[in-house]
Design an enzyme around this catalytic site. Structure first.
Site, PDB file in Angstrom:
ATOM      1  N   LEU A  45       0.844  -1.193   0.000  1.00  0.00           N
ATOM      2  CA  LEU A  45       0.000   0.000   0.000  1.00  0.00           C
ATOM      3  C   LEU A  45       0.878   1.242   0.000  1.00  0.00           C
ATOM      4  CD1 LEU A  45      -2.654  -1.100   2.656  1.00  0.00           C
ATOM      5  CD2 LEU A  45      -2.684  -1.422   0.170  1.00  0.00           C
ATOM      6  N   GLY A  85       2.210  -8.785   6.959  1.00  0.00           N
ATOM      7  CA  GLY A  85       2.470  -7.890   8.074  1.00  0.00           C
ATOM      8  C   GLY A  85       2.490  -6.466   7.560  1.00  0.00           C
ATOM      9  N   GLY A  86       2.351  -5.518   8.459  1.00  0.00           N
ATOM     10  CA  GLY A  86       2.332  -4.119   8.053  1.00  0.00           C
ATOM     11  C   GLY A  86       1.313  -3.905   6.953  1.00  0.00           C
ATOM     12  N   ASP A  87       1.753  -3.299   5.860  1.00  0.00           N
ATOM     13  CA  ASP A  87       0.855  -3.029   4.731  1.00  0.00           C
ATOM     14  C   ASP A  87       1.185  -3.915   3.536  1.00  0.00           C
ATOM     15  OD1 ASP A  87       3.303  -1.734   4.272  1.00  0.00           O
ATOM     16  OD2 ASP A  87       2.366  -0.223   3.006  1.00  0.00           O
ATOM     17  N   GLU A  88       1.760  -5.085   3.787  1.00  0.00           N
ATOM     18  CA  GLU A  88       2.142  -6.005   2.723  1.00  0.00           C
ATOM     19  C   GLU A  88       1.187  -7.188   2.666  1.00  0.00           C
ATOM     20  OE1 GLU A  88       6.924  -5.224   2.572  1.00  0.00           O
ATOM     21  OE2 GLU A  88       6.183  -6.876   3.810  1.00  0.00           O
TER      22      GLU A  88
END
Length: 174
Positions: A45, A85-88
């Site tokens: 993102l 994880g995160g925006d992945e």
């Protein structure tokens, strides 16, 4: 409940890296055995950190949940969307046929559909956020049967796509 926690992301309820790697390993074996292709799409993102920093992590979490919903809506039931994880996020496509060019065209169409879906406006109460995503992909079987290596190849393709679409860059420019 423990299995859910072990194999799924607690926020989005999508499969996590552990479950994705298992499914990808099985998909590679099936693809080799059946003589067809699959694909891994890596999705990042754009400007997610900016959203988190400006409006707080709770708003970022709301976006991640909506992204997961968008992915579910744009994939076949046999496909897998996972959050690393995160925006992945990663999408696993299977059963794309024996013709590599046709598999690549289908995967590129899915990538374009995902990009379009995530390029709209998201609203969280009074907060409006214009989303976008960078998507790269790799086909399998390819140079590696290792799920982690296949994911890394898709990640590299995503960074190349991000580089080519950065402000001032034209697709195909070097």
């Amino acid at each position: 409940e423990l299995l859910q926690l072990a194999y799924h992301d607690s926020l989005t309820r999508l499969p996590n890296r552990r479950l994705l790697k298992d499914r990808l390993g099985q998909a590679v074996l099936r693809a080799r055995r059946l003589g067809n292709h699959g694909a891994v799409l890596f999705i990042d993102l754009n400007r997610f950190k900016e959203l988190n920093d400006t409006h707080g992590h709770h708003v970022g979490d709301l976006l991640l949940v909506q992204v997961a919903q968008h992915l579910r809506q744009h994939l076949r039931q046999s496909d897998t969307a996972a959050r690393l994880g995160g925006d992945e996020f990663v999408v696993l496509l299977e059963g794309l046929g024996a013709d590599a060019a046709q598999a690549a065209r289908h995967t590129a169409a899915v990538a374009a559909e995902i990009r379009a879906s995530l390029s709209g406006e998201f609203q969280f109460g009074d907060i409006r956020y214009r989303g976008s995503a960078s998507v790269g992909f790799t086909l399998f079987p390819g140079t590696s049967d290792d799920p982690e290596q296949i994911i890394k190849e898709a990640d590299r393709a995503m960074y190349e796509a991000k580089r080519l679409t950065a402000p001032g860059m034209e697709p195909g420019a070097a």
